[in-house]
Design an enzyme around this catalytic site. Sequence first.
Site, short mmCIF file in Angstrom:
data_model
loop_
_atom_site.label_atom_id
_atom_site.label_comp_id
_atom_site.label_asym_id
_atom_site.label_seq_id
_atom_site.Cartn_x
_atom_site.Cartn_y
_atom_site.Cartn_z
N ASP A 100 -8.70 -0.27 -10.19
CA ASP A 100 -9.46 -1.02 -9.17
C ASP A 100 -10.77 -0.28 -8.94
O ASP A 100 -11.75 -0.46 -9.66
CB ASP A 100 -8.59 -1.16 -7.90
N ASP A 160 -0.12 -0.22 -4.69
CA ASP A 160 -1.50 0.27 -4.83
C ASP A 160 -1.61 1.59 -4.07
O ASP A 160 -1.48 1.61 -2.84
CB ASP A 160 -2.48 -0.77 -4.27
N LYS A 206 -13.06 -7.83 -8.26
CA LYS A 206 -13.39 -8.13 -6.86
C LYS A 206 -14.81 -8.68 -6.82
O LYS A 206 -15.77 -7.95 -7.12
CB LYS A 206 -13.28 -6.86 -6.01
N GLU A 215 -1.16 0.21 -9.19
CA GLU A 215 -2.64 0.26 -9.13
C GLU A 215 -3.10 1.60 -8.57
O GLU A 215 -2.59 2.04 -7.52
CB GLU A 215 -3.09 -0.90 -8.22
N LYS A 228 0.85 -1.19 0.00
CA LYS A 228 0.00 0.00 0.00
C LYS A 228 0.89 1.24 0.00
O LYS A 228 1.79 1.37 0.85
CB LYS A 228 -0.91 -0.01 1.23
N GLN A 287 -11.42 -7.02 -1.33
CA GLN A 287 -12.19 -5.89 -0.78
C GLN A 287 -12.04 -5.85 0.74
O GLN A 287 -12.95 -5.44 1.43
CB GLN A 287 -13.65 -6.03 -1.21
C1 MUC Z 1 -7.51 -2.30 -2.52
O1 MUC Z 1 -7.09 -3.02 -3.42
O2 MUC Z 1 -7.62 -1.11 -2.76
C2 MUC Z 1 -8.73 -0.90 0.07
C3 MUC Z 1 -9.78 -0.10 -0.25
C4 MUC Z 1 -10.64 -0.86 -1.06
O3 MUC Z 1 -11.71 -0.52 -1.56
O4 MUC Z 1 -10.12 -2.11 -1.23
C5 MUC Z 1 -8.96 -2.25 -0.46
C6 MUC Z 1 -7.86 -2.90 -1.19
MG MG Z 2 -6.80 -1.34 -4.87
#
Ligand code: MUC
Ligand code: MG
Length: 367
Positions: free
Chosen positions: A242, A191, A266, A217, A162, A294
């Site tokens: 995403d 991401d 997702k 991402e 992250k 998610q």
């Molecule tokens: C992600 O991939 O972003 C964090 C916020 C969301 O909506 O999903 C997670 C993981």
């Molecule tokens: Mg994401």
Amino acid sequence: MKITAVEAVPFAIPYTKPLAFASGEVRTADHVLVRIHTDDGLTGTAEAPPRPYTYGETQESIVAVIGKVFAPQLLGLTALDREAVHAVLERTVGNPTAKAALDMALWDILGQAAGMPVSGLLGGYTDRMRVGHMVGFAPAAEMVAEAERIRDTYGITTFKVKVGRVPYAQDVAACRALREALGPGVELYIDGNRGWTASDAARVLAETADLGLLFAEELCPADDVLGRRRLVAGSPLPFIADESATRPAEVTRELLGGSATAISIKTARTGFTGSQRVLHLCEGLGTEVVMGNQIDGQIGTLCSVAFGAAHRSSSRYAGELSNFLDMADDLLAEPLTIESGTLHVREGAGLGIDIDPGKLARYRQDR
Ligand code: MUC
Ligand code: MG
């Protein structure tokens, strides 16, 4: 298989280790257990995770929209009426995880009725997926320690890092520390959850060019339309959409507009029916997909792996299937296990979701 009742049960299970990222943070899995009952005694099960910072849904809104809007519209339809069900659900805009959970619960009923696993009905490509783990915000040394623990305990060798903090130098340093500690054999991708401007994101891609990252991402918002296109055009890595591309129309728009070159699927937000639409669209457009997370509990993770393993293109990369490891407990009678970096699809009819009644009684929030 006529639908006789739809339940939306709020429950809350604490995280042992909160997950922080650029758009939010989770400390408690305040999800909604969704169950659909039929006149022949079948029960389909799924879960909806509220992600207000991504879709605007809350635990209360999911319970309300299912109980007050969707349930009355679904009563009397059957589990085979999936297109009719979707036509009904689409009359209400938004509410993606509520709709997705209903869709997956219906597939669970279909699988049980047919005596077949849902993953097989969806495509049956394989029975397992490699697992990728998400490493949330922390000082770099803690991120490294977490990745090493997850690698050593579960055999996981793919990590989504992250990023999106400001200033971005701390994220560049964390990626560098992870690569140095984990070595070249481990897959790393980033991401940003829309945390940076397009120009800072471009600087980060330049400064991490030697780290062998797999993907980038959502480094900046898709709403920064021209900046994002410029960033993606110059990106040396596949750029995953995403939260900016959650429906087939958005996927088309982002890909054709040059704002993404890969897509995160997702099941928590597109269920199985919508996820297949997105997957087939991507296959038709020659675009790679990754199974995203998610921040699912074990129920959601079972759904994700059932879908991901069902198709060749969704099982190509490691799926993000390990967030449940950070939860103190879950509702499943038989917990999921990740071994040698792999999660198996659950065998048996339907999705194989067996809820422990004692755990449900303990964690439900409505009694
Ligand atoms: C992600 O991939 O972003 C964090 C916020 C969301 O909506 O999903 C997670 C993981
Ligand atoms: Mg994401």
